[in-house]
Design a protein around this motif. Sequence first.
Motif, PDB file in Angstrom:
ATOM      1  N   HIS A  34       0.836  -1.206   0.000  1.00  0.00           N
ATOM      2  CA  HIS A  34       0.000   0.000   0.000  1.00  0.00           C
ATOM      3  C   HIS A  34       0.869   1.252   0.000  1.00  0.00           C
ATOM      4  CE1 HIS A  34      -3.949   1.889   1.716  1.00  0.00           C
ATOM      5  NE2 HIS A  34      -3.440   2.589   0.719  1.00  0.00           N
TER       6      HIS A  34
ATOM      7  N   TYR B  64      -1.375  -1.234  -5.919  1.00  0.00           N
ATOM      8  CA  TYR B  64      -2.646  -1.140  -5.196  1.00  0.00           C
ATOM      9  C   TYR B  64      -3.414  -2.465  -5.271  1.00  0.00           C
ATOM     10  CZ  TYR B  64      -2.624   3.939  -4.347  1.00  0.00           C
ATOM     11  OH  TYR B  64      -2.344   5.195  -3.893  1.00  0.00           O
ATOM     12  N   GLU B  65      -3.439  -3.075  -6.449  1.00  0.00           N
ATOM     13  CA  GLU B  65      -4.159  -4.341  -6.606  1.00  0.00           C
ATOM     14  C   GLU B  65      -3.543  -5.422  -5.708  1.00  0.00           C
ATOM     15  OE1 GLU B  65      -6.884  -4.763  -8.016  1.00  0.00           O
ATOM     16  OE2 GLU B  65      -7.111  -3.365  -9.691  1.00  0.00           O
TER      17      GLU B  65
ATOM     18  N   LEU C 107      -4.485  -4.682  -2.154  1.00  0.00           N
ATOM     19  CA  LEU C 107      -5.891  -5.004  -1.940  1.00  0.00           C
ATOM     20  C   LEU C 107      -6.068  -6.511  -1.735  1.00  0.00           C
ATOM     21  CD1 LEU C 107      -8.774  -3.862  -1.909  1.00  0.00           C
ATOM     22  CD2 LEU C 107      -8.861  -4.241  -4.376  1.00  0.00           C
TER      23      LEU C 107
ATOM     24  N   ARG D 246      -7.351  -8.249   1.785  1.00  0.00           N
ATOM     25  CA  ARG D 246      -8.535  -9.109   1.796  1.00  0.00           C
ATOM     26  C   ARG D 246      -8.227 -10.476   2.389  1.00  0.00           C
ATOM     27  NH1 ARG D 246     -11.088  -7.151  -4.042  1.00  0.00           N
ATOM     28  NH2 ARG D 246     -12.353  -5.466  -3.136  1.00  0.00           N
TER      29      ARG D 246
ATOM     30  N   GLU E  95      -8.569  -1.356   3.022  1.00  0.00           N
ATOM     31  CA  GLU E  95      -9.143  -1.842   1.762  1.00  0.00           C
ATOM     32  C   GLU E  95      -9.902  -0.736   1.048  1.00  0.00           C
ATOM     33  OE1 GLU E  95     -12.266  -5.352   0.351  1.00  0.00           O
ATOM     34  OE2 GLU E  95     -11.382  -5.421   2.357  1.00  0.00           O
TER      35      GLU E  95
ATOM     36  N   ILE F  74      -7.643   1.913  -0.549  1.00  0.00           N
ATOM     37  CA  ILE F  74      -7.051   1.418  -1.796  1.00  0.00           C
ATOM     38  C   ILE F  74      -8.064   1.519  -2.926  1.00  0.00           C
ATOM     39  CG2 ILE F  74      -6.174  -0.625  -2.966  1.00  0.00           C
ATOM     40  CD1 ILE F  74      -4.956  -1.468  -0.268  1.00  0.00           C
ATOM     41  N   LEU F  75      -9.292   1.107  -2.674  1.00  0.00           N
ATOM     42  CA  LEU F  75     -10.333   1.181  -3.704  1.00  0.00           C
ATOM     43  C   LEU F  75     -10.544   2.625  -4.158  1.00  0.00           C
ATOM     44  CD1 LEU F  75     -12.836  -1.382  -2.171  1.00  0.00           C
ATOM     45  CD2 LEU F  75     -11.660  -1.617  -4.383  1.00  0.00           C
TER      46      LEU F  75
END
Length: 1017
Positions: free
Chosen positions: A780, A799-800, A803, A807, A816, A819-820
Amino acid sequence: MTTPTREEIVRGLAENRESPNGAARNAHAEALAGAAETSGDRALFREALDNLINAYLYSSESSRMLVPFARLLQEYDKDPGAFSHWDAHSLFWQFKWVATAISDSPGIPLESATGWLDEMERRYRIAGYSERPVREAELWLADAIGEDERAERAFRRWLAAERDDMSDCRACELNGQGQYAVLHGDDAKALELWKPVLDGDLTCAEEPHRLLATSLLPLLRLGRADEARSHHLRGYRMARGNESLLPSVGRHIEFCALTGNEPRGLEILAEHAAHVAPLANLDDRLAFHAGILVLLRRLRELGHGRTRAVPYGGSPRTVDELYEVLYAGCLDIARQFDARNGTTRVSDRFLAQVGREPLLTELPLGVRSAALPQTGSAPAPTLPTHPGSGADLPAAAFTELVERARRARDLGHPGADALWAEVAVRVDALPETDPLVRADLAAQQALAAGRSGAAEAPQLLSRVRDDYRALGVAERAALAELRLAGVAAQSGAAPTEVRALLRVALRSAEALDAAEPLRVRRIALAELSAIRMESYLRSVESSDADGHHDHHGELAAELTDFVAAHEGTVADLVAEAEEMLGRVALAQGEPERAVPLLAASAARAALAGRPWQAVDALVLRAGVLMTLERPEEAEAAARSALEHAAEVTDAEAQGVVRLTLADILLRRGDAAAESAGHALAAAHWFDQAGLTADGGAHARLLLARAYAGDGRSAEAAEVLQSALADLLEHGDQQAVSVREFLGDLLRRLNEPRPAAEQYLLAAEVAEGWEDPRPQAELAHSAADTLNDAGLAVEAAAAYERALELHRLTGEVAVAEVRILRSLAWLGLREEVTAPAVSGARKRLEEAADVLEAALAADPAAPDLRSELAQTWHQLAQVLDRHVNANEQSYEITDEDEENDTGDGRDGGDEVQDLAGPEAEPAAGLSPAEVDGLRLEEIELWDRAARVYAELGPDHLRDRFQCLNNAAWTEQERGDAEAGAARVTALIDEARELPEDTVPDWLLPSAERLLAQLTDSL
């Protein structure tokens, strides 16, 4: 080779302006200027000449700007009207650079240099500019040619002239004014002038970079060594690798040479090895190489003339060889200046600089530097002296030296070894020597052999014992017997053998004459040694791990009996026993019991006149108190340890004391500056002990943390990077922690790319850990930093990954969600189109779903509610951006370049900046679609505002921003009254609240907003 088109030249110029300074940029700029001239496009040629001048300026070839400047000046004289206001301003501004370049070029005759200065004055006067820059240029030319009266007149006129658009920035002017003060011997005045720049209040492209280097020697001469160290760490970081700042790099190298930091200077030289070759700018070469020569001369004086330096002219060079070639080259340049100027001023200053003596014998810098290689040609160390020396030492003085050595030995003073070493040097110069002195020296040699585990130690000790017996010194013979037992235990002898030797030692002590003053001490020492060694022997003989607790119990009982038996006689040995009791208590898991024992040991040692013996107990006590969360007592113990360590000669012990206190102070939270001072000293002592990679690395890590806590991020990063390789060898946990810390520092210093690299490297180490949270957090951080650097593709991938990891934990909803939201905005960075907006909406709605699910389990969680309101707020901003992009597309079509909506909303970035020049405009929206989006925006802002209102005063600013945005959106829908009503309701609400609960900014901001909305009705 095809001739480049105009478009290719224009694109090349844009790329060249963004390229790193240096020879490659200069060569490209030269080629572009040639192509532009060939094209016949005079405007393009002028632009290319301007670019070439700027490229030369920020490189080591600045003197080459004269030719393109002369060409550009010809273009101006041919057609001044072809130059825009800005082009003309730039041309006249460059005149100042040229004046400096001419003064710094010995190949240009003095008459020409003076002529250029006159031409500059004439043109400035005609153009209506102040004479201020002209007088500054005259000052430095007059100083170089030795016309001091003219220089003083120019200096006064410079200060008296008005500042205008052609004046240098204040930072650069203060640099010059301070340097003039230094030339006249007034370092204090110079530093006073430089203060706004050094403090960061005034900055420019090359300041405070240059001044941090220029200030080093004035600070040292004024005794302000701490500031000089700080300026070196900050300044070298700014100057490193920058061609136009090579003179500053030379000053940093010189600073190292004059403060006992020759290894550091050699490292800086190695980092700039590629730039040591002859530079086109002779003045820069003289300044850079002169600093190097100061270092090389010091290295030669220290016996390192044959040490490898850096290559020159394509060949490897030793220190001696490089010194000779650079000295000859610099002297030649200085004499070229002298020949042109008609004075020896330049060569005189050069020779004075190269001959400078160290200003400090030793100034620890904190950064890790490799030690200089051992060399047989190094000068022999200087021995401590007494009245007379060598063979001339009087007998009485030698006798006094021996007595001092014996007193120190009997007291256990840390300086005893050094005194006996001097006795050993002096004894051979005397015609006759007391046999007891020879025996004492042999005892010291045997003791050293025993400490080092040498195989000959038992034989040496046996011989010493026999010599003392023959001389009738039974108490020394008894001590030798005890040391024989210790050496046997150290060498791993069988327990039966060690016990037998201990019994012999005890009998020897007990057999001493009752009148022997040391009889009681020798017996007590034998008993305490037996207790200590017996505990070790029991552990060797026991194969049952559970028996360790019994060993500790037995040892504690024996030590307690010893303390009771000898408390009134041998205080230092009782103190030693109490320290051992404290350690036993810790081994038994009873820290509270250890604390008073360690305190009693330290106090008893100090009262016995052996403060150095208290140090270990105090350091240990400080650490125990920290684990017991009693920091104030821990700090007191550590400070006491430092005070008692004044006579400790062991470098590692000195390092440990300072590191302990530094750690405690840093944890206190308000003593980072003092912590840094102790950590700096600790690193220095560990280096002296040969523990640079161990204790030294930990001390530097703590020093970096202390610097960071004190707001000195650049110094922290410099120290940490120097120790990084060592720190990475201390396990994965520390590797991850250190890289994350370095990433944080680099990010703070606005170096996002290297910061992201550190986060990603740390994440790689953490990849195999059972807990995915550390890796998620690092990914992150890397993503945020890549985003800051404008690397959208790389940021999205990070970022992906973050994430995905978050999760896996299923625990960190807020992370989370953030990040979204970041991914949502990344999708809009390149273009604001319907698909991009749809993707951003999907991400933000997904974030809202995550928060609502988390709130279902904990409805009152304020952080989750705040994040949900923020998510709605950002979704409204995305929709607002979609609407604005749609309107922008129509405005662009109508060739209307006005992008400002005139409202005060926080989402009002210009769409062109976001979309970029290549982006397609957003798909057209119908009026009904636009109105629907605006209604949705208003509903989202209202929803967020309600949550912020429920969360209370801490979120009042967020609430106001939502109301502000909703009100302006109402106005855009043609219903400014609805917007005004919202704001009026907030004003009425605020006026009903107690006055001390309403922030000062709220009512003025709301009333101003209401007035703006009312005006639009």
